[in-house]
Design an enzyme around this catalytic site. Structure first.
Site, PDB file in Angstrom:
ATOM      1  CG  ASN A 167      49.135 -23.601   6.120  1.00 21.31           C
ATOM      2  OD1 ASN A 167      48.486 -23.428   5.091  1.00 21.31           O
ATOM      3  ND2 ASN A 167      49.512 -24.810   6.535  1.00 21.31           N
ATOM      4  CE  LYS A 217      40.459 -21.750   6.413  1.00 19.57           C
ATOM      5  NZ  LYS A 217      41.835 -21.658   6.940  1.00 19.57           N
ATOM      6  CB  ALA A 224      31.226 -19.039   9.886  1.00 19.68           C
ATOM      7  CB  SER A 255      39.162 -20.841   2.500  1.00 21.29           C
ATOM      8  OG  SER A 255      38.529 -21.698   1.570  1.00 21.29           O
ATOM      9  CE1 TYR A 269      38.555 -24.589   6.254  1.00 21.39           C
ATOM     10  CE2 TYR A 269      37.384 -24.207   4.191  1.00 21.39           C
ATOM     11  CZ  TYR A 269      38.576 -24.361   4.891  1.00 21.39           C
ATOM     12  OH  TYR A 269      39.769 -24.280   4.212  1.00 21.39           O
TER      13      TYR A 269
HETATM   14  P1  NAP Z   1      46.572 -30.167   5.152  1.00 23.11           P
HETATM   15  O1  NAP Z   1      47.606 -30.810   4.312  1.00 23.11           O
HETATM   16  O2  NAP Z   1      45.641 -31.007   5.938  1.00 23.11           O
HETATM   17  O3  NAP Z   1      47.336 -29.139   6.115  1.00 23.11           O
HETATM   18  C1  NAP Z   1      46.855 -28.672   7.330  1.00 23.11           C
HETATM   19  C2  NAP Z   1      47.981 -28.776   8.332  1.00 23.11           C
HETATM   20  O4  NAP Z   1      47.575 -28.165   9.555  1.00 23.11           O
HETATM   21  C3  NAP Z   1      48.346 -30.222   8.642  1.00 23.11           C
HETATM   22  O5  NAP Z   1      49.725 -30.407   8.396  1.00 23.11           O
HETATM   23  C4  NAP Z   1      47.995 -30.380  10.107  1.00 23.11           C
HETATM   24  O6  NAP Z   1      48.982 -31.216  10.719  1.00 23.11           O
HETATM   25  C5  NAP Z   1      48.039 -28.948  10.630  1.00 23.11           C
HETATM   26  N1  NAP Z   1      47.144 -28.749  11.756  1.00 23.11           N
HETATM   27  C6  NAP Z   1      45.825 -29.084  11.821  1.00 23.11           C
HETATM   28  N2  NAP Z   1      45.347 -28.769  13.018  1.00 23.11           N
HETATM   29  C7  NAP Z   1      46.367 -28.211  13.719  1.00 23.11           C
HETATM   30  C8  NAP Z   1      46.486 -27.690  15.032  1.00 23.11           C
HETATM   31  N3  NAP Z   1      45.459 -27.687  15.883  1.00 23.11           N
HETATM   32  N4  NAP Z   1      47.681 -27.213  15.422  1.00 23.11           N
HETATM   33  C9  NAP Z   1      48.744 -27.229  14.575  1.00 23.11           C
HETATM   34  N5  NAP Z   1      48.685 -27.699  13.329  1.00 23.11           N
HETATM   35  C10 NAP Z   1      47.514 -28.198  12.921  1.00 23.11           C
HETATM   36  O7  NAP Z   1      45.652 -29.198   4.289  1.00 23.11           O
HETATM   37  P2  NAP Z   1      45.974 -27.934   3.371  1.00 23.11           P
HETATM   38  O8  NAP Z   1      44.999 -28.006   2.278  1.00 23.11           O
HETATM   39  O9  NAP Z   1      47.419 -27.809   3.069  1.00 23.11           O
HETATM   40  O10 NAP Z   1      45.516 -26.758   4.342  1.00 23.11           O
HETATM   41  C11 NAP Z   1      46.337 -25.656   4.694  1.00 23.11           C
HETATM   42  C12 NAP Z   1      45.471 -24.431   4.892  1.00 23.11           C
HETATM   43  O11 NAP Z   1      44.892 -24.057   3.640  1.00 23.11           O
HETATM   44  C13 NAP Z   1      44.300 -24.622   5.846  1.00 23.11           C
HETATM   45  O12 NAP Z   1      44.120 -23.471   6.637  1.00 23.11           O
HETATM   46  C14 NAP Z   1      43.118 -24.815   4.926  1.00 23.11           C
HETATM   47  O13 NAP Z   1      41.897 -24.465   5.528  1.00 23.11           O
HETATM   48  C15 NAP Z   1      43.511 -23.873   3.803  1.00 23.11           C
HETATM   49  N6  NAP Z   1      42.833 -24.104   2.522  1.00 23.11           N
HETATM   50  C16 NAP Z   1      43.022 -25.258   1.829  1.00 23.11           C
HETATM   51  C17 NAP Z   1      42.372 -25.438   0.598  1.00 23.11           C
HETATM   52  C18 NAP Z   1      42.531 -26.683  -0.228  1.00 23.11           C
HETATM   53  O14 NAP Z   1      41.814 -26.823  -1.236  1.00 23.11           O
HETATM   54  N7  NAP Z   1      43.434 -27.589   0.104  1.00 23.11           N
HETATM   55  C19 NAP Z   1      41.540 -24.432   0.117  1.00 23.11           C
HETATM   56  C20 NAP Z   1      41.364 -23.272   0.851  1.00 23.11           C
HETATM   57  C21 NAP Z   1      42.027 -23.117   2.050  1.00 23.11           C
HETATM   58  P3  NAP Z   1      48.703 -32.032  12.081  1.00 23.11           P
HETATM   59  O15 NAP Z   1      47.355 -32.670  11.902  1.00 23.11           O
HETATM   60  O16 NAP Z   1      49.834 -32.968  12.152  1.00 23.11           O
HETATM   61  O17 NAP Z   1      48.733 -31.020  13.161  1.00 23.11           O
END
Ligand code: NAP
Length: 256
Positions: A91, A165, A163, A148, A161
């Site tokens: 994730n 995803k 590309a 995504s 992003y």
């Molecule tokens: P978020 O709250 O920012 O969660 C992302 C998490 O990933 C954070 O807890 C972050 O914690 C961790 N992370 C980031 N870089 C990392 C690394 N190098 N190693 C380990 N952990 C890492 O955002 P979210 O929206 O829940 O995103 C979760 C996933 O859903 C992502 O893949 C995102 O692209 C996808 N997504 C989100 C949305 C949306 O609208 N929110 C839509 C489509 C897809 P740390 O910084 O503490 O490591």
């Protein structure tokens, strides 16, 4: 209790969708290993989970999923203390807006690393443990990669992003083929706009929120629990005949 007797690992579990997924899986009986870079956020998620259960179900492991050495240490830890892994949720991810003509090579690489390379590194290291486990014991085993809506459509502000995803969706299919002989299913979930720390800044902009409402069939932004429940489905034996699929959870954005 679909995840009783299940060991699950969730990357990026300290916030947003990862946190909601960890709560959902542990709520259905899974032991969860929470991975991320920030110890405090992971501890907060673990405390919330452990407060809710009679026995502690959550443990944390601080690791950067883009770093092969960190990931190797994570795999060593899982092997030593758990000896098996049933469910892996890739994730961790994120992005910042940037257009191609203005984008530095570093920005491009960072977004590929956290969204796509991390899925490769973590799936490779932990997939080996899952395969070894599958040779010893029949169990529901699944990997769920978080892609995504952006992996399905172009985004001028987030080309790197989009590309990455799209890459996650296709990497999921390749891995599904590779792991099918071991009865390990691999699917992706593609969320639309969800309220998390990743989107917090953008969602402060009322015009942006109105545009999402207008272009989404359900006329609203999603919440992390609504994604966590679909991830849990894909990870569970309820999805036992599903592999190599992408589940789009976008409130009906693409159909509009
Ligand atoms: P978020 O709250 O920012 O969660 C992302 C998490 O990933 C954070 O807890 C972050 O914690 C961790 N992370 C980031 N870089 C990392 C690394 N190098 N190693 C380990 N952990 C890492 O955002 P979210 O929206 O829940 O995103 C979760 C996933 O859903 C992502 O893949 C995102 O692209 C996808 N997504 C989100 C949305 C949306 O609208 N929110 C839509 C489509 C897809 P740390 O910084 O503490 O490591």
């Amino acid at each position: 209790m679909r995840f009783a007797q299940t060991i699950a690992l969730i990357t990026g579990a300290g916030s947003g969708i990862g946190r909601a997924t960890a709560l959902r899986l542990s709520g259905e009986g899974a032991k969860v290993i929470l991975v991320g870079r920030t110890k405090q956020k992971l501890e907060e998620t673990a405390d919330e989970i452990n407060k809710k259960s009679r026995i502690p179900l959550a443990e944390i492991f601080v690791a950067d999923c883009t770093d092969a050495e960190d990931v190797a240490e994570l795999a060593e830890y899982v092997e030593r203390y758990y000896g098996d892994l049933h469910v892996l949720i890739n994730n961790a991810g994120g992005s910042r807006n940037s257009r191609i003509l203005d984008m530095s090579e570093q920005e491009w690489d960072d977004v590929q690393d956290v969204n796509l390379k991390s899925v490769f590194l973590v799936s490779k290291a932990l997939g080996k443990i899952m395969v070894d486990g599958a040779r010893r014991q029949v169990h529901n085993r699944a990997i769920v990669n978080i892609a995504s809506l952006s992996g399905h459509q172009a985004g001028a502000e987030i080309p790197h992003y989009s590309a990455a995803k799209a890459g996650v969706i296709n990497l999921t299919r390749s891995l599904a083929l590779e792991l099918a002989p071991y009865e390990i299913r691999v699917n992706s979930v593609s969320p639309g706009f969800v309220e998390t720390p990743l989107t917090e800044q953008g969602l402060k902009n009322e015009r942006f929120v109105r545009a999402i409402q207008k272009n989404t069939a359900l006329q609203r932004v999603g919440n992390p629990e609504e994604i966590g429940s679909v991830i849990a489905f894909a990870a569970s034996s309820d999805a036992s005949y599903m592999t190599g699929s992408d589940l789009l959870v976008d409130g009906g954005w693409l159909i509009k």
